[in-house]
Structures are given as structure tokens and as C-alpha cells.
Design an enzyme around this catalytic site. Structure first.
Site, mmCIF file in Angstrom:
data_model
loop_
_atom_site.group_PDB
_atom_site.id
_atom_site.type_symbol
_atom_site.label_atom_id
_atom_site.label_comp_id
_atom_site.label_asym_id
_atom_site.label_seq_id
_atom_site.Cartn_x
_atom_site.Cartn_y
_atom_site.Cartn_z
ATOM 1 N N HIS A 188 0.833 -1.211 0.000
ATOM 2 C CA HIS A 188 0.000 0.000 0.000
ATOM 3 C C HIS A 188 0.865 1.257 0.000
ATOM 4 O O HIS A 188 1.895 1.335 0.661
ATOM 5 C CB HIS A 188 -1.008 -0.019 1.149
ATOM 6 C CG HIS A 188 -0.450 0.142 2.530
ATOM 7 N ND1 HIS A 188 -0.228 1.384 3.099
ATOM 8 C CD2 HIS A 188 -0.115 -0.762 3.480
ATOM 9 C CE1 HIS A 188 0.225 1.228 4.334
ATOM 10 N NE2 HIS A 188 0.313 -0.067 4.588
ATOM 11 N N ASP A 203 6.034 2.675 6.311
ATOM 12 C CA ASP A 203 4.798 1.886 6.296
ATOM 13 C C ASP A 203 3.862 2.552 5.298
ATOM 14 O O ASP A 203 3.205 3.535 5.616
ATOM 15 C CB ASP A 203 4.197 1.866 7.703
ATOM 16 C CG ASP A 203 2.874 1.125 7.792
ATOM 17 O OD1 ASP A 203 2.472 0.478 6.810
ATOM 18 O OD2 ASP A 203 2.224 1.225 8.849
ATOM 19 N N GLU A 205 -5.057 1.815 2.513
ATOM 20 C CA GLU A 205 -4.961 0.703 3.465
ATOM 21 C C GLU A 205 -5.173 1.201 4.891
ATOM 22 O O GLU A 205 -5.816 0.525 5.706
ATOM 23 C CB GLU A 205 -3.587 0.034 3.343
ATOM 24 C CG GLU A 205 -3.450 -1.281 4.117
ATOM 25 C CD GLU A 205 -2.915 -1.110 5.539
ATOM 26 O OE1 GLU A 205 -2.858 -2.113 6.280
ATOM 27 O OE2 GLU A 205 -2.556 0.038 5.916
ATOM 28 N N GLU A 206 -4.649 2.381 5.193
ATOM 29 C CA GLU A 206 -4.768 2.930 6.545
ATOM 30 C C GLU A 206 -6.199 3.357 6.881
ATOM 31 O O GLU A 206 -6.503 3.672 8.025
ATOM 32 C CB GLU A 206 -3.819 4.127 6.715
ATOM 33 C CG GLU A 206 -2.344 3.823 6.468
ATOM 34 C CD GLU A 206 -1.727 2.924 7.526
ATOM 35 O OE1 GLU A 206 -2.431 2.549 8.485
ATOM 36 O OE2 GLU A 206 -0.537 2.595 7.384
ATOM 37 N N ASP A 263 4.090 -5.942 3.459
ATOM 38 C CA ASP A 263 3.819 -4.840 4.374
ATOM 39 C C ASP A 263 4.957 -4.760 5.375
ATOM 40 O O ASP A 263 5.963 -5.464 5.239
ATOM 41 C CB ASP A 263 2.478 -5.060 5.084
ATOM 42 C CG ASP A 263 1.780 -3.754 5.460
ATOM 43 O OD1 ASP A 263 2.476 -2.803 5.874
ATOM 44 O OD2 ASP A 263 0.544 -3.692 5.346
ATOM 45 N N HIS A 307 4.186 3.911 12.603
ATOM 46 C CA HIS A 307 3.200 4.996 12.626
ATOM 47 C C HIS A 307 3.716 6.219 13.366
ATOM 48 O O HIS A 307 3.000 6.869 14.127
ATOM 49 C CB HIS A 307 1.872 4.514 13.228
ATOM 50 C CG HIS A 307 1.056 3.718 12.266
ATOM 51 N ND1 HIS A 307 -0.304 3.558 12.397
ATOM 52 C CD2 HIS A 307 1.404 3.036 11.148
ATOM 53 C CE1 HIS A 307 -0.761 2.818 11.399
ATOM 54 N NE2 HIS A 307 0.265 2.476 10.638
#
Length: 322
Positions: free
Chosen positions: A46, A153, A185-186, A208, A292
Site C-alpha cells: 500500500h 509503512d 490501506e490505513e 507490508d 506509525h
């Protein structure tokens, strides 16, 4: 959102050097390499990143935002951000000096942590409700082949897929390979669902990141940086794909680790596996510290091991004939 479009456009340009490529309306990029038989392996990573959305602009130029994706609110005070408004604005999350703070700060409500644009009343002419805000951090090289930055990410995996396409461009492939760089995706894996429906793969691997070793994390909850990609093992994943990835890694002496999950994987694999009539799906993850945040850390050797393993898996025929 312009910040996503620029990343998607750049990925499109890079991937287009190595395969036939198209960009869908929802900003997902799909590349395609043709193989000897009509059987398709879909590789997904992603391309979106965690961000924020402006919910209010006050008369003094301070912004209120809400989260678009998950992150720890404790990291926000004093962080530099980019506001993607009528023009890009560099701004900073406010931070109360410890000399003036009264007791422990409350980080339970993001609306209480304002962003200072330093524009005063001019802010309302430039910033609109709904504008996107992203972290503003430049990547840095660290020691021991490690790097730090934001959006690893999952753009680290995006880089892997572009590299895989480069390495396989002139190879004779046993089957078709679809490279999917999916959006959102998030926000609930929204981009990969229509992409998987469009590609309609016979098998798939979602690439991922996963939790890397660090302070306060037990060994059974994470992978170790520098020890290779993490092959997923879970009830919702296809055991043939997982076992074949492990077999190839051992045969080719490619460093790897395993990641055991009791239910869902929390990756796009969860959506791909239930596409149409169902798809044999596996996961391959890159260990990542400080997930994150705007200072994520990864080991470049892990990216190389992931690239090698995916290439060898494809050249071996995947699980097509197993």
C-alpha cells in the site's frame, strides 16, 4: 489529496519503466508482467500514509485536526507538519513549555493539540476544512545499514515491488505477475478491494511492514531488524504459500523470519484472500521500529532479502503446480 497523488504519480512513473502500468481512479497503481501461462500472482504494497484532516481554522491561524489512520497522540507536540492547502504550508504542533504546564498533559483528544501555521487571520484564506496534513520529516541514514524516516509503512514495500519488477523485466516468467500499489490501506484497506477484483489473481502475496524489535517489546511480538523478511503464518493465510516462501528462502539461503498470527493479519491480505471466490494469499513483512511515527527505522538488508525471496518465489512457479 495532492500528497497522495504525487506519491502515486511518482510510483507510476518508476514502475512504468519495467512493466505495463495503469493508474485507477482511486489512485491505486497496477503494473503487469506477462508470463508463459494464463495464471496470475498478485503482489500488493500500500502506497498511502497516515495523516490528519483539518476540521477547524481559527482567527489566530491555529488548526484543529482529526486523525486519518492510527498513531499515538503523545508524539504530536512540537512535531513539524505540512498542510496541503491552496499552497503547501510548513506548520508545527503546539507544545506547552514545561515551566508553564500544570500537571500531566492530556493526550486523549487530538482536537486539543493545535497546529500553529503562524499565518494569523490569513490562514482562513489559504487553509480549508478537509485539507490534508502530513508529517514533515526528511529521511536520514543511520549506522549499520539502517535508515529513519516517515511513511516506510508501507512505501518500503512499494520500493521492493518496483525493484522486483526491475529485476524480472527481462526474465522468462512462469506466469503473469501483477504489481499493485494500493491506496487507502490505513483507512480500512479500501484500495486493495477493487484492485484485487480487477486483477482477479490466482494467488497473492501482500508485502507490508510489521513490528521490529525495540524497547518495551517482547521477542514473541516482533521481528528482529537485519534478520530478513517475516513470512506470515495464520489461519486466514494459505499454508501452501507460506510453506513455499519458507522452502525457497532455505533453499536459496535467503534470511527470513516467521510471523505467527492467530486470526487476521491486519494487512491487505485479509481483503485479497476473500476476493471473488477466494484467493490463495500469503504475507511477507519488513521489520520496522517506531511504526506509525515520523521516525520509523528499518534495515536495508531486510528489503534486499524481501526482494530476493519474491523474485525466487516467482521464478520457482509459486504454488501454481504444487
Amino acid at each position: 489529496a495532492g500528497y497522495i497523488t504525487s506519491a502515486s504519480d511518482l510510483a507510476f512513473q518508476m514502475l512504468s519503466q519495467y512493466c505495463e502500468t495503469e493508474q485507477t481512479d482511486n489512485l491505486t497503481v497496477i503494473g503487469f508482467l506477462k508470463g508463459e501461462v494464463d495464471y496470475t500472482l498478485m503482489l500488493d504494497a500500500h502506497i498511502d500514509q497516515i495523516s490528519m484532516v483539518v476540521t477547524n481554522v481559527d482567527d489566530n491561524g491555529f488548526l484543529t485536526v482529526t486523525k486519518a489512520g492510527g498513531f499515538d497522540l503523545r508524539m504530536l507536540p512540537s512535531r513539524r507538519v505540512t498542510v496541503h492547502a491552496k499552497e503547501k504550508i510548513t506548520a508545527v504542533f503546539c507544545s506547552t513549555p514545561p515551566h508553564l504546564a500544570k500537571g500531566e498533559a492530556d493526550f486523549s483528544d487530538i482536537s486539543a493539540i493545535k497546529i500553529d501555521t503562524c499565518l494569523g487571520e490569513k490562514a482562513k484564506k489559504i487553509v480549508n476544512i478537509g485539507d490534508i496534513v502530513t508529517f514533515n520529516t526528511k529521511p536520514s541514514e543511520l549506522l549499520s545499514d539502517r535508515v529513519s524516516g516517515k511513511s516506510f509503512d508501507d512505501r518500503a514495500a512499494v520500493a521492493c515491488l518496483i525493484e522486483v519488477a526491475k529485476r524480472l523485466k527481462n526474465e522468462k516468467l512462469p506466469f503473469n505477475v501483477a504489481f499493485v500499489l494500493s491506496d487507502a490501506e490505513e483507512l480500512g484497506m479500501r484500495g486493495v478491494r477493487p484492485a484485487a477484483f480487477k486483477v482477479n489473481p490466482d494467488e497473492a502475496i501482500a508485502i507490508d511492514v510489521s513490528f521490529g524489535d525495540g524497547i518495551g517489546i517482547s521477542d514473541d511480538e516482533c521481528g528482529k531488524l537485519g534478520c530478513g523478511g517475516m513470512v506470515g503464518i495464520a489461519p486466514c493465510l494459505d499454508s501452501k504459500v507460506s510453506k513455499k516462501l519458507i522452502k525457497i528462502a532455505e533453499q536459496k539461503s535467503i534470511p527470513y523470519q516467521t510471523e505467527v498470527m492467530g486470526r487476521s493479519t491486519g494487512t491487505n491480505a485479509d481483503m485479497i484472500s476473500i476476493n471473488r471466490e477466494g484467493v490463495r494469499t500469503g504475507t511477507l513483512s519488513i521489520p520496522l521500529r517506531n511504526m506509525h511515527t515520523d521516525c520509523e527505522i528499518l534495515d536495508l538488508n531486510d528489503l534486499e532479502s524481501v526482494c530476493k525471496l519474491i523474485c525466487e518465489y516467482i521464478l520457482s512457479g509459486g504454488v501454481m503446480n504444487d
